[in-house]
Design a protein around this motif. Sequence first.
Motif, PDB file in Angstrom:
ATOM      1  N   PRO A 225       0.738  -1.210  -0.208  1.00  0.00           N
ATOM      2  CA  PRO A 225       0.016  -0.007   0.005  1.00  0.00           C
ATOM      3  C   PRO A 225       0.818   1.182  -0.023  1.00  0.00           C
ATOM      4  CG  PRO A 225      -0.673  -1.514   1.821  1.00  0.00           C
ATOM      5  CD  PRO A 225       0.590  -2.158   1.285  1.00  0.00           C
ATOM      6  N   LEU A 226       2.173   1.235  -0.170  1.00  0.00           N
ATOM      7  CA  LEU A 226       2.970   2.424  -0.075  1.00  0.00           C
ATOM      8  C   LEU A 226       2.419   3.310  -1.329  1.00  0.00           C
ATOM      9  CD1 LEU A 226       6.425   0.971   0.621  1.00  0.00           C
ATOM     10  CD2 LEU A 226       4.717   1.646   2.181  1.00  0.00           C
ATOM     11  N   ASP A 227       2.266   4.597  -0.734  1.00  0.00           N
ATOM     12  CA  ASP A 227       2.054   5.597  -1.776  1.00  0.00           C
ATOM     13  C   ASP A 227       3.141   6.541  -1.806  1.00  0.00           C
ATOM     14  OD1 ASP A 227       0.871   7.671  -3.313  1.00  0.00           O
ATOM     15  OD2 ASP A 227      -0.850   8.007  -2.013  1.00  0.00           O
ATOM     16  N   ALA A 228       3.964   6.766  -3.122  1.00  0.00           N
ATOM     17  CA  ALA A 228       5.051   7.331  -3.433  1.00  0.00           C
ATOM     18  C   ALA A 228       4.611   9.107  -3.340  1.00  0.00           C
ATOM     19  CB  ALA A 228       5.661   7.128  -4.769  1.00  0.00           C
ATOM     20  N   ASP A 229       3.246   9.106  -3.725  1.00  0.00           N
ATOM     21  CA  ASP A 229       2.910  10.728  -3.431  1.00  0.00           C
ATOM     22  C   ASP A 229       2.936  11.255  -2.167  1.00  0.00           C
ATOM     23  OD1 ASP A 229       3.271  10.724  -6.247  1.00  0.00           O
ATOM     24  OD2 ASP A 229       0.929  10.214  -6.298  1.00  0.00           O
ATOM     25  N   ASN A 230       3.100  10.458  -1.035  1.00  0.00           N
ATOM     26  CA  ASN A 230       2.932  11.005   0.145  1.00  0.00           C
ATOM     27  C   ASN A 230       4.160  11.965   0.418  1.00  0.00           C
ATOM     28  OD1 ASN A 230       0.915   9.457   0.775  1.00  0.00           O
ATOM     29  ND2 ASN A 230       1.936   7.920   1.862  1.00  0.00           N
ATOM     30  N   SER A 231       4.150  12.882   1.376  1.00  0.00           N
ATOM     31  CA  SER A 231       5.162  13.687   1.883  1.00  0.00           C
ATOM     32  C   SER A 231       6.276  13.003   2.523  1.00  0.00           C
ATOM     33  CB  SER A 231       4.819  14.670   2.802  1.00  0.00           C
ATOM     34  OG  SER A 231       4.267  14.076   4.189  1.00  0.00           O
ATOM     35  N   VAL A 232       7.442  13.376   2.451  1.00  0.00           N
ATOM     36  CA  VAL A 232       8.430  12.698   3.055  1.00  0.00           C
ATOM     37  C   VAL A 232       8.353  12.350   4.428  1.00  0.00           C
ATOM     38  CG1 VAL A 232       9.882  14.715   3.723  1.00  0.00           C
ATOM     39  CG2 VAL A 232      11.016  12.532   3.263  1.00  0.00           C
ATOM     40  N   GLN A 233       7.645  13.155   5.352  1.00  0.00           N
ATOM     41  CA  GLN A 233       7.233  12.938   6.513  1.00  0.00           C
ATOM     42  C   GLN A 233       6.408  11.680   6.618  1.00  0.00           C
ATOM     43  OE1 GLN A 233       7.072  16.007   5.005  1.00  0.00           O
ATOM     44  NE2 GLN A 233       7.893  17.725   6.390  1.00  0.00           N
ATOM     45  N   GLY A 307      11.262  -4.349  -3.944  1.00  0.00           N
ATOM     46  CA  GLY A 307      11.937  -3.423  -4.590  1.00  0.00           C
ATOM     47  C   GLY A 307      11.519  -2.452  -5.371  1.00  0.00           C
ATOM     48  N   LYS A 308      10.250  -2.526  -5.957  1.00  0.00           N
ATOM     49  CA  LYS A 308       9.764  -1.565  -6.899  1.00  0.00           C
ATOM     50  C   LYS A 308       9.210  -0.546  -6.044  1.00  0.00           C
ATOM     51  CE  LYS A 308       9.097  -4.400 -11.038  1.00  0.00           C
ATOM     52  NZ  LYS A 308       7.905  -5.052 -11.958  1.00  0.00           N
ATOM     53  N   GLU A 309       8.408  -0.811  -5.031  1.00  0.00           N
ATOM     54  CA  GLU A 309       7.775   0.054  -3.879  1.00  0.00           C
ATOM     55  C   GLU A 309       9.121   1.063  -3.527  1.00  0.00           C
ATOM     56  OE1 GLU A 309       4.947   0.607  -3.348  1.00  0.00           O
ATOM     57  OE2 GLU A 309       3.777  -0.933  -4.399  1.00  0.00           O
ATOM     58  N   MET A 310      10.188   0.272  -3.041  1.00  0.00           N
ATOM     59  CA  MET A 310      11.106   1.085  -2.437  1.00  0.00           C
ATOM     60  C   MET A 310      12.195   1.929  -3.399  1.00  0.00           C
ATOM     61  SD  MET A 310      10.800   0.447   0.766  1.00  0.00           S
ATOM     62  CE  MET A 310      11.755   1.587   1.343  1.00  0.00           C
ATOM     63  N   GLU A 311      11.897   1.513  -4.727  1.00  0.00           N
ATOM     64  CA  GLU A 311      12.707   2.476  -5.533  1.00  0.00           C
ATOM     65  C   GLU A 311      12.067   3.981  -5.451  1.00  0.00           C
ATOM     66  OE1 GLU A 311      14.847   0.143  -9.370  1.00  0.00           O
ATOM     67  OE2 GLU A 311      12.700   0.043  -9.361  1.00  0.00           O
ATOM     68  N   THR A 312      10.803   3.825  -5.439  1.00  0.00           N
ATOM     69  CA  THR A 312      10.171   5.219  -5.518  1.00  0.00           C
ATOM     70  C   THR A 312       9.673   5.734  -4.202  1.00  0.00           C
ATOM     71  OG1 THR A 312       8.084   4.061  -5.835  1.00  0.00           O
ATOM     72  CG2 THR A 312       9.001   4.738  -7.774  1.00  0.00           C
ATOM     73  N   TYR A 313       9.489   5.012  -3.334  1.00  0.00           N
ATOM     74  CA  TYR A 313       8.887   5.408  -1.850  1.00  0.00           C
ATOM     75  C   TYR A 313      10.105   5.832  -1.159  1.00  0.00           C
ATOM     76  CZ  TYR A 313       5.427   5.401   1.921  1.00  0.00           C
ATOM     77  OH  TYR A 313       4.876   5.733   3.023  1.00  0.00           O
ATOM     78  N   GLY A 314      11.229   5.212  -1.370  1.00  0.00           N
ATOM     79  CA  GLY A 314      12.586   5.798  -0.594  1.00  0.00           C
ATOM     80  C   GLY A 314      13.129   6.777  -1.094  1.00  0.00           C
ATOM     81  N   ARG A 315      12.679   7.541  -2.228  1.00  0.00           N
ATOM     82  CA  ARG A 315      13.590   8.295  -2.992  1.00  0.00           C
ATOM     83  C   ARG A 315      13.572   9.462  -2.257  1.00  0.00           C
ATOM     84  NH1 ARG A 315      15.435   9.313  -7.958  1.00  0.00           N
ATOM     85  NH2 ARG A 315      14.314   7.473  -8.729  1.00  0.00           N
ATOM     86  N   ILE A 316      14.608  10.354  -2.169  1.00  0.00           N
ATOM     87  CA  ILE A 316      14.712  11.515  -1.267  1.00  0.00           C
ATOM     88  C   ILE A 316      15.209  12.579  -2.177  1.00  0.00           C
ATOM     89  CG2 ILE A 316      15.996  12.852   0.618  1.00  0.00           C
ATOM     90  CD1 ILE A 316      16.711   9.791   1.910  1.00  0.00           C
ATOM     91  N   ILE A 327      15.241  13.586   8.232  1.00  0.00           N
ATOM     92  CA  ILE A 327      15.853  12.780   7.010  1.00  0.00           C
ATOM     93  C   ILE A 327      16.800  11.546   7.310  1.00  0.00           C
ATOM     94  CG2 ILE A 327      17.591  14.343   6.283  1.00  0.00           C
ATOM     95  CD1 ILE A 327      14.731  13.266   3.974  1.00  0.00           C
ATOM     96  N   ASP A 328      17.723  12.072   8.169  1.00  0.00           N
ATOM     97  CA  ASP A 328      18.720  11.082   8.809  1.00  0.00           C
ATOM     98  C   ASP A 328      18.279   9.695   9.058  1.00  0.00           C
ATOM     99  OD1 ASP A 328      20.828  12.608   7.759  1.00  0.00           O
ATOM    100  OD2 ASP A 328      21.018  13.727   9.438  1.00  0.00           O
ATOM    101  N   LYS A 329      17.054   9.932   9.770  1.00  0.00           N
ATOM    102  CA  LYS A 329      16.455   8.608  10.273  1.00  0.00           C
ATOM    103  C   LYS A 329      15.819   8.297   9.327  1.00  0.00           C
ATOM    104  CE  LYS A 329      14.969   5.635  13.121  1.00  0.00           C
ATOM    105  NZ  LYS A 329      15.703   4.658  13.493  1.00  0.00           N
ATOM    106  N   PHE A 330      15.193   8.863   8.542  1.00  0.00           N
ATOM    107  CA  PHE A 330      14.254   8.285   7.137  1.00  0.00           C
ATOM    108  C   PHE A 330      15.301   7.209   6.434  1.00  0.00           C
ATOM    109  CE2 PHE A 330      12.461   9.129   2.893  1.00  0.00           C
ATOM    110  CZ  PHE A 330      11.598   7.859   2.826  1.00  0.00           C
ATOM    111  N   ASP A 357      17.365  -6.442 -10.007  1.00  0.00           N
ATOM    112  CA  ASP A 357      18.025  -6.012  -9.016  1.00  0.00           C
ATOM    113  C   ASP A 357      17.473  -4.554  -8.768  1.00  0.00           C
ATOM    114  OD1 ASP A 357      19.857  -5.665  -7.067  1.00  0.00           O
ATOM    115  OD2 ASP A 357      21.542  -5.232  -8.473  1.00  0.00           O
ATOM    116  N   HIS A 358      16.737  -4.486  -7.540  1.00  0.00           N
ATOM    117  CA  HIS A 358      16.173  -3.152  -7.108  1.00  0.00           C
ATOM    118  C   HIS A 358      17.081  -2.404  -6.024  1.00  0.00           C
ATOM    119  CE1 HIS A 358      12.611  -3.874  -9.010  1.00  0.00           C
ATOM    120  NE2 HIS A 358      12.656  -5.203  -8.629  1.00  0.00           N
ATOM    121  N   LYS A 359      17.430  -1.184  -6.374  1.00  0.00           N
ATOM    122  CA  LYS A 359      18.089  -0.284  -5.441  1.00  0.00           C
ATOM    123  C   LYS A 359      17.368   1.047  -5.057  1.00  0.00           C
ATOM    124  CE  LYS A 359      21.833  -2.972  -4.529  1.00  0.00           C
ATOM    125  NZ  LYS A 359      21.909  -3.381  -2.841  1.00  0.00           N
ATOM    126  N   VAL A 360      17.440   1.349  -3.987  1.00  0.00           N
ATOM    127  CA  VAL A 360      16.890   2.576  -3.478  1.00  0.00           C
ATOM    128  C   VAL A 360      17.693   3.639  -4.006  1.00  0.00           C
ATOM    129  CG1 VAL A 360      15.929   4.170  -1.575  1.00  0.00           C
ATOM    130  CG2 VAL A 360      15.659   1.701  -1.613  1.00  0.00           C
TER     131      VAL A 360
END
Length: 414
Positions: A225-233, A307-316, A327-330, A357-360
Motif C-alpha cells: 500500500p505504499l504511496d510514493a506521492d505521500n510527503s517525506v514526513q 524492490g519496486k515500491e522502495m525504488e520510488t517510496y524511498g527516493r529523497i 531525513i537522516d532517520k528516514f 536488482d532493485h536499489k533505492v
Amino acid sequence: MSEELTPIDAATELTVNVEEEGVLVVGAPEVVDSYIRRIRDISGDEAKDVGLDAAGVATAGAAAAGVANIAMQRGRFVMLSPNSMANLRKYNVVPAGNGYNRMTVVDSAKQFRGQLAWKRVPIGPSQVAAVQMLAVQMALKTAIASVEEAVERVEDKVDEVLALAKAQVAGDVIGNHGVLKRLDSEVKRNDSLPTADWESIAGLGPGLEVGIERLRAYITQKVRPLDADNSVQDRAVVVHKLVADNKIGEALQLLVIAEQSLFLWQQLRLRRVIDTDPRNREAVAVSVREVLREQVARDGELWNAIGKEMETYGRIAPLDRVHFFGIDKFKQDVKALQDDLDAFGAARRMQVLGWEDHKVPSVQETISEIGTQISRTWGTGVKLGEKGMRSLGGRFQRGPSGDVVTEAEDKQAT
C-alpha cells in the motif's frame, strides 16, 4: 539397446549432464575446475556450484542405477538460471538439449580453448531417472544459500513475527528446522531413513507450505500500500513502522528458514520414496520440481514487489532535506529495509534465479536535480555554491542577497 556408462578417463575426459536445474559435471578436479571457470567467464557470479558426494549419489539412487562414476567425489553440480543456460548454449559451452554428454580434453594443460565438441552418450532409462533424481536433490540443496544468520536473527522473535503474520500454523519454525536438519545429516551419515524417523516428520510438509504462504502474504500486504506521492514526513513514518513494528526484515528471514525446512523435508521425502516405493520416484521428482518452481516464482514476485515500491517510496528529493529534519532517520530506515531485501535475495540466490536488482536511489543521484528543484521553489536568481552541492545534509536558507545558500555558506559570507 542403450549403452552403459563406462568409467571416464579421469585425466582427459569430462562428462556433463544437462538438467532443468543446472548441469552435473564429472571429471578430474583440475578439468572440472577449468570447465566451471569457463562457465563463469560467460555467466559471471550467477553460476553457483556444490560438490557431489557419495552420500548424495546414494540418496538419489544413482549408484544403484550404474552411474557410479558420479560417486567418485570428483563431481560438481552447477546451478544456472534459464538465461545463463541459454547464453552458455549459444557459445557451445554447455551442450544443446538435456541429456548425458562427454568430451575429450585435448589441451595438454587441461584448459578449454575455443568451442567444445560434445558427444551425446546414450544411457538407459534407469540411469536417466537416477541422474534426474540427483539433479533434483542438488537443486533442493542449493536453493537456499545459508540460514545460519537468519536463525540467529529471529530465534528470539519467532512467536512475535508469527503472531503478526497470523501464521501460527507454521508452529515452531526453528524447532522444525533443527529436527529436519538433524535427520538429513543422519541420512547422509547412515545412508538410511528409518520408518520411525520418517513417520515423526511425515505430516510437516503441508503445514510448512501453508506457513510459508502466510508469511509471504503478510509481507506483501504490509509493503504494497505504499504511496510514493505521500510527503517525506508521512513516508518516514510508514518505513519506520515497517522496520520497527511490522518486523519485515525478521519476517523475510523467517521465510527463508521455513523454505529451507520445506526443502529439507522434500529431500527426506525423496529418500523415503527411493527406499520404499522406487516405482514412484520419477513422479515424486516431478512433484518436487513443481514445488521448487513455485517457491522461486513466488519469492521472485515478493522480491520485485518490495524492490519496486522502495525504488520510488524511498527516493529523497533535494528539497526533502530542506523541509524535513528527520531525513537522516528516514535514510537509516530505508537502508535497513533495503539491507533486509538484499539479505533475502542473497539467501535465495537472487542473481542465479534471475530476479530484477532493485536499489533505492541514493541522495547523490538527486544532486543533478537540485538546481532545477530549488529554482522552481524560490524563483529565478538562485545560486548554490559548489561546496553546498557536496554537503546536501546542510540546511538551506536565504543569504544576505536573497539567494538560497547553505548555512555554511551564509556564515562564510558574514
